[in-house]
Design a protein around this motif. Structure first.
Motif, PDB file in Angstrom:
ATOM      1  N   UNK A  71       0.838  -1.207   0.000  1.00 33.71           N
ATOM      2  CA  UNK A  71       0.000   0.000   0.000  1.00 33.71           C
ATOM      3  C   UNK A  71       0.867   1.248   0.000  1.00 33.71           C
ATOM      4  N   UNK A  72       1.992   1.191   0.749  1.00 30.73           N
ATOM      5  CA  UNK A  72       2.880   2.350   0.825  1.00 30.73           C
ATOM      6  C   UNK A  72       3.466   2.675  -0.551  1.00 30.73           C
ATOM      7  N   UNK A  73       3.947   1.645  -1.254  1.00 34.55           N
ATOM      8  CA  UNK A  73       4.577   1.867  -2.563  1.00 34.55           C
ATOM      9  C   UNK A  73       3.544   2.315  -3.595  1.00 34.55           C
ATOM     10  N   UNK A  74       2.413   1.577  -3.666  1.00 31.93           N
ATOM     11  CA  UNK A  74       1.415   1.930  -4.682  1.00 31.93           C
ATOM     12  C   UNK A  74       0.747   3.270  -4.314  1.00 31.93           C
ATOM     13  N   UNK A  75       0.505   3.477  -3.015  1.00 31.50           N
ATOM     14  CA  UNK A  75      -0.053   4.768  -2.567  1.00 31.50           C
ATOM     15  C   UNK A  75       0.872   5.911  -2.957  1.00 31.50           C
ATOM     16  N   UNK A  76       2.172   5.714  -2.773  1.00 32.39           N
ATOM     17  CA  UNK A  76       3.166   6.732  -3.161  1.00 32.39           C
ATOM     18  C   UNK A  76       3.095   6.983  -4.660  1.00 32.39           C
ATOM     19  N   UNK A  77       2.951   5.904  -5.443  1.00 33.09           N
ATOM     20  CA  UNK A  77       2.849   6.033  -6.903  1.00 33.09           C
ATOM     21  C   UNK A  77       1.627   6.850  -7.296  1.00 33.09           C
ATOM     22  N   UNK A  78       0.488   6.570  -6.629  1.00 38.50           N
ATOM     23  CA  UNK A  78      -0.742   7.305  -6.952  1.00 38.50           C
ATOM     24  C   UNK A  78      -0.576   8.791  -6.612  1.00 38.50           C
ATOM     25  N   UNK A  79       0.113   9.072  -5.489  1.00 39.61           N
ATOM     26  CA  UNK A  79       0.356  10.476  -5.123  1.00 39.61           C
ATOM     27  C   UNK A  79       1.215  11.172  -6.182  1.00 39.61           C
ATOM     28  N   UNK A  80       2.228  10.437  -6.709  1.00 38.12           N
ATOM     29  CA  UNK A  80       3.086  11.023  -7.751  1.00 38.12           C
ATOM     30  C   UNK A  80       2.264  11.368  -8.993  1.00 38.12           C
ATOM     31  N   UNK A  81       1.318  10.472  -9.340  1.00 37.98           N
ATOM     32  CA  UNK A  81       0.485  10.715 -10.524  1.00 37.98           C
ATOM     33  C   UNK A  81      -0.410  11.943 -10.282  1.00 37.98           C
ATOM     34  N   UNK A  82      -0.964  12.042  -9.050  1.00 38.45           N
ATOM     35  CA  UNK A  82      -1.815  13.193  -8.726  1.00 38.45           C
ATOM     36  C   UNK A  82      -0.996  14.483  -8.794  1.00 38.45           C
TER      37      UNK A  82
END
Ligand code: HEM
Length: 259
Positions: free
Chosen positions: A197-208
């Motif tokens: 969740x931390x890695x994918x959550x971080x990825x989603x934040x980067x996209x946002x």
């Protein structure tokens, strides 16, 4: 490793080795970032790129190793029991500063990853004059041919491609971290879900962040300067707040039974 980090510290008689090492490295990394900022201001794009890249990668690697080893079990997270000051200071001084520090560091880590990727998307070696915003004379006067400069126009990669690469890399990163951990101590499924969740959550934040950046700073060079300055200021604030947290935990109000 966890035991090693919990050995007595070398800066304060009440600190742990892990806390003291973290604090010294925080000072070291911030000094390197400030030197990188200075080089960018001097228009030494290539040196700025090398120094910031090394410092950011070292900082991110340290964070991952430290938190993999400690599983976030630092004294600062132990609640009131881990703090030697009174309840009033804990509630009104220590806790707000610690929360603010955690926010600053979290945003700082996301910005570090975003800025490194952005650096590659917006810079070119100055030999490719057609994409730079410098005059031909300025480029010629640069002693080293091939100085790195910011390019005009939107950064490389469409939003779709940026999002696709980011998601794939973040899932891959979660897998790699899981494998590394498997080599030392097999983690439970809970820890795997947390890393994932931390890695994918971080990825989603980067996209946002990329989506928002496109609206406010369509030009890559302007975006790199504006976001870069914000990130550097964030690191200075992180150093102030970590100094305050360190002093409160290990110098002013140490919890004597922790040692
Ligand atoms: C966390 C990473 C980074 C941060 C915080 C950062 C920050 C900055 C800042 C604040 C500036 C503008 C300085 C000024 O004029 O006031 C700048 C310029 C620049 N950055 Fe970065 N940067 C980062 C990574 C990179 C990377 C990875 C590259 C290249 C791959 C890069 C290439 C450049 C270039 C070429 C300039 C322009 C220098 C000039 O004016 O000639 N940066 N950066």
């Amino acid at each position: 490793m966890k035991k090693y980090l919990e050995q007595p510290g070398f800066l304060s008689p009440y600190g742990t080795f892990g806390a003291d090492l973290s604090y010294l490295l925080a000072i070291g990394f911030t000094l390197l970032f400030m030197a990188g900022w200075y080089l960018a201001k001097q228009r030494k794009g290539q040196a700025h790129h090398t120094l910031t890249l090394i410092a950011m990668t070292a900082m991110l690697a340290y964070f991952v190793i430290y938190y993999l080893a400690r599983e976030l079990g630092a004294v600062a997270f132990e609640g009131k029991e881990g703090f030697g000051g009174g309840a009033f200071i804990y509630t009104w001084v220590f806790s707000p500063i610690l929360s603010f520090h955690i926010w600053v560091v979290t945003v700082g880590i996301i910005m570090a990853v975003y800025m490194i990727i952005l650096g590659y998307r917006v810079s070119v070696r100055s030999l490719d004059r057609s994409r730079t915003n410098r005059s031909a004379q300025a480029i010629h006067s640069s002693k080293k041919k091939g100085e790195r400069v910011l390019a005009d126009g939107p950064p490389k990669l469409t939003l779709e491609r940026f999002s696709g690469y980011t998601l794939v890399i973040s899932v891959f990163l979660a897998m790699v971290l899981f494998m590394i951990r498997l080599l030392s101590r097999p983690p439970g499924i809970g820890l795997f879900i947390a890393w994932f969740s931390l890695c994918v959550g971080g990825g989603v934040l980067l996209i946002a962040l990329e989506g928002l950046a496109r609206m406010f700073y369509p030009d890559g060079a302007k975006r790199h300067r504006a976001f870069g300055t914000f990130t550097m200021i964030l690191y200075l604030i992180a150093l102030f707040t970590s100094t305050a947290t360190y002093l409160m935990l290990y110098v002013f109000w140490p919890h004597l039974s922790v040692k």
